[in-house]
Design a protein around this motif. Structure first.
Motif, PDB file in Angstrom:
ATOM      1  N   THR A  99      -2.215  -8.304  -0.358  1.00 40.65           N
ATOM      2  CA  THR A  99      -2.606  -7.222  -1.395  1.00 40.65           C
ATOM      3  C   THR A  99      -4.290  -7.438  -1.656  1.00 40.65           C
ATOM      4  OG1 THR A  99      -2.447  -8.853  -3.267  1.00 40.65           O
ATOM      5  CG2 THR A  99      -0.354  -7.410  -2.646  1.00 40.65           C
ATOM      6  N   VAL A 100      -4.664  -6.430  -2.435  1.00 36.54           N
ATOM      7  CA  VAL A 100      -5.931  -6.571  -2.651  1.00 36.54           C
ATOM      8  C   VAL A 100      -6.328  -7.719  -3.436  1.00 36.54           C
ATOM      9  CG1 VAL A 100      -7.742  -5.412  -4.494  1.00 36.54           C
ATOM     10  CG2 VAL A 100      -6.216  -3.820  -2.673  1.00 36.54           C
ATOM     11  N   ALA A 101      -5.693  -8.211  -4.217  1.00 34.95           N
ATOM     12  CA  ALA A 101      -5.840  -9.286  -5.211  1.00 34.95           C
ATOM     13  C   ALA A 101      -5.797 -10.539  -4.205  1.00 34.95           C
ATOM     14  CB  ALA A 101      -4.881  -9.370  -6.435  1.00 34.95           C
ATOM     15  N   ASN A 130     -14.107  -2.373 -10.546  1.00 34.04           N
ATOM     16  CA  ASN A 130     -13.367  -1.235 -10.907  1.00 34.04           C
ATOM     17  C   ASN A 130     -12.236  -0.877  -9.930  1.00 34.04           C
ATOM     18  OD1 ASN A 130     -14.274   0.285 -13.287  1.00 34.04           O
ATOM     19  ND2 ASN A 130     -16.135   0.689 -12.147  1.00 34.04           N
ATOM     20  N   ILE A 131     -11.373  -1.984  -9.589  1.00 35.52           N
ATOM     21  CA  ILE A 131     -10.130  -1.899  -8.571  1.00 35.52           C
ATOM     22  C   ILE A 131      -9.167  -2.481  -9.129  1.00 35.52           C
ATOM     23  CG2 ILE A 131     -11.516  -1.215  -6.497  1.00 35.52           C
ATOM     24  CD1 ILE A 131     -11.714  -4.257  -6.000  1.00 35.52           C
ATOM     25  N   VAL A 132      -9.013  -2.601 -10.629  1.00 32.83           N
ATOM     26  CA  VAL A 132      -7.857  -3.313 -11.231  1.00 32.83           C
ATOM     27  C   VAL A 132      -6.566  -2.753 -10.836  1.00 32.83           C
ATOM     28  CG1 VAL A 132      -7.093  -3.873 -13.389  1.00 32.83           C
ATOM     29  CG2 VAL A 132      -9.138  -4.230 -13.105  1.00 32.83           C
ATOM     30  N   GLY A 133      -6.641  -1.149 -10.933  1.00 29.51           N
ATOM     31  CA  GLY A 133      -5.461  -0.498 -10.667  1.00 29.51           C
ATOM     32  C   GLY A 133      -4.686  -0.424  -9.229  1.00 29.51           C
ATOM     33  N   LYS A 134      -5.645  -1.051  -8.499  1.00 30.67           N
ATOM     34  CA  LYS A 134      -5.393  -1.265  -6.778  1.00 30.67           C
ATOM     35  C   LYS A 134      -4.851  -2.579  -6.640  1.00 30.67           C
ATOM     36  CE  LYS A 134      -7.241   2.771  -6.416  1.00 30.67           C
ATOM     37  NZ  LYS A 134      -6.439   4.015  -6.486  1.00 30.67           N
ATOM     38  N   LYS A 135      -4.987  -3.378  -7.598  1.00 29.27           N
ATOM     39  CA  LYS A 135      -4.766  -5.152  -7.411  1.00 29.27           C
ATOM     40  C   LYS A 135      -3.353  -5.270  -6.549  1.00 29.27           C
ATOM     41  CE  LYS A 135      -2.983  -6.526 -11.695  1.00 29.27           C
ATOM     42  NZ  LYS A 135      -1.724  -7.213 -11.215  1.00 29.27           N
ATOM     43  N   GLY A 145     -13.546   3.747   1.421  1.00 32.66           N
ATOM     44  CA  GLY A 145     -14.543   3.353   0.133  1.00 32.66           C
ATOM     45  C   GLY A 145     -13.976   2.416  -0.486  1.00 32.66           C
ATOM     46  N   GLN A 146     -12.821   2.608  -0.890  1.00 31.89           N
ATOM     47  CA  GLN A 146     -11.924   1.601  -1.926  1.00 31.89           C
ATOM     48  C   GLN A 146     -11.930   0.277  -0.862  1.00 31.89           C
ATOM     49  OE1 GLN A 146      -8.643   3.854  -2.633  1.00 31.89           O
ATOM     50  NE2 GLN A 146      -9.261   4.706  -4.252  1.00 31.89           N
ATOM     51  N   GLN A 147     -11.568   0.466   0.475  1.00 37.45           N
ATOM     52  CA  GLN A 147     -11.230  -0.792   1.167  1.00 37.45           C
ATOM     53  C   GLN A 147     -12.801  -1.637   1.420  1.00 37.45           C
ATOM     54  OE1 GLN A 147      -9.155  -0.866   4.924  1.00 37.45           O
ATOM     55  NE2 GLN A 147      -8.538   1.415   4.326  1.00 37.45           N
ATOM     56  N   GLN A 148     -13.728  -0.911   1.235  1.00 34.07           N
ATOM     57  CA  GLN A 148     -15.012  -1.590   1.581  1.00 34.07           C
ATOM     58  C   GLN A 148     -15.559  -2.141   0.274  1.00 34.07           C
ATOM     59  OE1 GLN A 148     -16.736  -3.569   3.260  1.00 34.07           O
ATOM     60  NE2 GLN A 148     -17.723  -2.275   4.650  1.00 34.07           N
ATOM     61  N   LEU A 149     -15.151  -1.550  -1.038  1.00 36.33           N
ATOM     62  CA  LEU A 149     -15.253  -2.035  -2.322  1.00 36.33           C
ATOM     63  C   LEU A 149     -14.600  -3.471  -2.342  1.00 36.33           C
ATOM     64  CD1 LEU A 149     -14.913   0.509  -4.930  1.00 36.33           C
ATOM     65  CD2 LEU A 149     -16.895  -0.725  -4.536  1.00 36.33           C
ATOM     66  N   VAL A 150     -13.187  -3.614  -1.773  1.00 30.85           N
ATOM     67  CA  VAL A 150     -12.561  -4.775  -1.878  1.00 30.85           C
ATOM     68  C   VAL A 150     -13.306  -5.455  -0.682  1.00 30.85           C
ATOM     69  CG1 VAL A 150     -10.348  -6.101  -1.048  1.00 30.85           C
ATOM     70  CG2 VAL A 150     -10.258  -3.750  -2.127  1.00 30.85           C
TER      71      VAL A 150
END
Ligand SMILES: Nc1ncnc2c1ncn2[C@@H]1O[C@H](COP(=O)(O)OP(=O)(O)OP(=O)(O)O)[C@@H](O)[C@H]1O
Ligand SMILES: [Mg+2]
Length: 236
Positions: A99-101, A130-135, A145-150
């Motif tokens: 997972t993201v987390a 700003n990715i708490v909701g994706k954890k 873009g979200q993957q790169q933030l991770v």
């Protein structure tokens, strides 16, 4: 922070040896935001991978914070990289089954950090990016873009002094790219030294120094205008 002298890299090929980095001399100070540009195949990734200690098949001298990397063994180099460096890749390099987390937590698993502290740091980092909701989502459930933030969150969670990025926005739309570059700018403002490879002039403008490689040679350095002339006057 970085002092590289006469760094060279070659590959054994069918015909013999192909040189991809030639006599690179390069100093980078703490707090700089450096951009590395040059044509495809020029040696940008090769240089970044050498500096990131992902590659150890180079020759020459490389001092990191005064310590001679060229004299270090594998284990020492790995420890240095884990402690002081973070790396961001064009294709994110996230682990699909985590997972993201869990992805963000990975660099901490190498540290002897108490569980509670570790969980708190992951929570803080999720919040900061700003990715708490994706954890609890998996990488495949995120936009590029979200993957790169991770990917960036993972690269900086252990607070490295040096952030290395190889075409970090190469797979992103310009809006997402802008978000990533703003993030880099902020990390640099907070003290992280950054070395990015990019083909984008827009991304390069975020940095404060421009390096250019061609055919394995460092041919231009905006902080050392004499380099260009020196290279041109030397026949090799
Ligand atoms: N494993 C390898 N074996 C042989 N040659 C290689 C290998 N990896 C890279 N090279 C060669 O090294 C040279 C530099 O490659 P490098 O990946 O550093 O270029 P680059 O500047 O990052 O290019 P791009 O902008 O396309 O990413 C190229 O000529 C490439 O073919
Ligand atoms: Mg490359």
């Amino acid at each position: 922070m970085i002092d590289i002298r006469n760094l060279e890299r070659s590959y054994k090929t069918g015909a013999g040896q192909t040189w991809v980095l030639r006599r690179i001399d390069l100093k980078i100070d703490r707090g700089e935001f450096v951009t590395l540009m040059g044509p495809s195949g020029a040696g940008k990734s090769s240089l970044l991978n050498a500096i990131a200690l992902l590659d150890d098949q180079w020759l020459g001298e490389y001092y990191f914070d005064g310590d001679p990397v060229h004299a270090m063994g594998r284990k020492q180099r790995a420890e240095l990289a884990k402690r002081s460096m973070g790396m961001v890749f064009q294709s994110y390099h996230l682990l699909d089954e985590l997972t993201v987390a869990e992805n963000i937590d990975l660099p901490l698993s190498y540290k002897n950090m108490p569980r509670a502290e570790r969980q708190a740091l992951v929570a803080d980092t999720l919040d900061r990016f700003n990715i708490v909701g994706k954890k609890d989502l998996f990488p495949s459930q995120l936009s590029g873009g979200q993957q790169q933030l991770v990917g960036i969150a993972r690269a900086v969670i252990h607070n490295p002094t040096l952030l290395l990025a190889d075409e970090p926005t190469g797979n992103l739309h310009s809006e997402q790219a802008k978000e990533i570059m703003e993030l880099f700018k902020e990390l640099n403002r907070q003290g992280t030294t950054i070395l990015q490879v990019t083909h984008s002039e827009t991304n390069a403008a975020y940095g404060n120094r421009l390096l250019e490689v061609r055919d394995g040679w460092l041919v231009n350095d905006s902080s050392n205008p004499r380099l260009n002339a020196a290279q041109e006057s030397t026949t090799r």
